[in-house]
Design an enzyme around this catalytic site. Structure first.
Site, PDB file in Angstrom:
ATOM      1  N   LEU A  19       2.122   2.817   3.065  1.00  0.00           N
ATOM      2  CA  LEU A  19       1.117   2.888   2.008  1.00  0.00           C
ATOM      3  C   LEU A  19       1.653   3.923   1.035  1.00  0.00           C
ATOM      4  O   LEU A  19       1.987   5.044   1.437  1.00  0.00           O
ATOM      5  CB  LEU A  19      -0.233   3.310   2.605  1.00  0.00           C
ATOM      6  CG  LEU A  19      -1.481   3.129   1.751  1.00  0.00           C
ATOM      7  CD1 LEU A  19      -1.650   1.694   1.283  1.00  0.00           C
ATOM      8  CD2 LEU A  19      -2.714   3.569   2.520  1.00  0.00           C
ATOM      9  N   ASP A  20       1.785   3.538  -0.224  1.00  0.00           N
ATOM     10  CA  ASP A  20       2.375   4.432  -1.214  1.00  0.00           C
ATOM     11  C   ASP A  20       1.688   5.788  -1.234  1.00  0.00           C
ATOM     12  O   ASP A  20       0.492   5.900  -0.940  1.00  0.00           O
ATOM     13  CB  ASP A  20       2.280   3.824  -2.618  1.00  0.00           C
ATOM     14  CG  ASP A  20       3.108   2.565  -2.775  1.00  0.00           C
ATOM     15  OD1 ASP A  20       4.127   2.445  -2.078  1.00  0.00           O
ATOM     16  OD2 ASP A  20       2.722   1.716  -3.587  1.00  0.00           O
ATOM     17  N   THR A  21       2.422   6.800  -1.642  1.00  0.00           N
ATOM     18  CA  THR A  21       1.885   8.160  -1.728  1.00  0.00           C
ATOM     19  C   THR A  21       0.654   8.216  -2.610  1.00  0.00           C
ATOM     20  O   THR A  21      -0.308   8.921  -2.303  1.00  0.00           O
ATOM     21  CB  THR A  21       2.974   9.122  -2.263  1.00  0.00           C
ATOM     22  OG1 THR A  21       4.114   9.010  -1.425  1.00  0.00           O
ATOM     23  CG2 THR A  21       2.497  10.553  -2.280  1.00  0.00           C
TER      24      THR A  21
END
Length: 193
Positions: free
Chosen positions: A41-43
């Protein structure tokens, strides 16, 4: 017995346990040895992240060949009309690949939603709306790229479900353990005949 942890990953947290630059990572929230993220999950995205100590389960959750649906809520810039939604549903040409068809619909802002830190940039002259998007694939920054391509850049992105696992009841940074499903491994000793 395999472990399965559901974490509400906060905004700004890396989906790894170490970072040489000192940024927030999973180790700041999950103090369980031997578990690893099943997928990413992207930052700058928030929400449900699954962690497990079972490699076969990790593979089953993360591998797009298993087509496990992933449900996202996206706050997008502008008022997405039916033409934009239809384009998302059909699949969007992102240049390097065409997304698979997906389910998408407009939804109200969730009443359980926590404030984001830092807050989403607010502009009086630009309205926003919320979309629920269900994908069965997961390329890098896919939801953001899809909504931008149809003219509605994503301002905030939350993953709220992976298959039957739900974010429900978890505040940012909180996690709970659930019973891990038994994954039948490929028959290594299958007889050849």
């Amino acid at each position: 017995m395999s472990r399965l942890i559901l974490l509400n990953k906060p905004y700004g947290v890396l989906c790894q346990f170490t970072d040489e630059q000192g940024r927030p990572t999973l180790k700041d929230y999950v103090l369980v040895p031997g578990v690893y993220a099943a997928g990413r999950l992207d930052t700058d995205s928030e929400g449900l992240l699954l962690l497990t100590d079972d490699g076969a389960l990790q593979h089953r959750i993360a591998d797009p060949r298993h087509k496990l649906p992933k449900t996202y809520l996206a706050q997008v810039e502008g008022e997405a009309d039916e033409a934009a939604l239809a384009a998302l549903r059909r699949g969007v040409d992102l240049g390097d690949f065409v997304t698979r068809p997906c389910a998408v619909r407009r939804v109200a802002e969730p009443d359980w939603l926590w404030p984001r830190d830092p807050p989403v940039r607010f502009r009086k002259s630009v309205p926003t709306c919320w979309l629920e998007i269900v994908l069965r694939e997961g390329k890098n920054r896919q939801v953001r790229r899809m909504t931008a391509r149809v003219g509605h850049p994503t301002l905030r992105l939350l993953r709220v479900a992976i298959g039957d696992w739900r974010l429900q009841g978890l505040a940012p940074g909180q996690w709970r353990e659930e019973a891990a499903p038994v994954v039948v491994r490929a028959a290594a000793g299958r007889r050849r005949g």
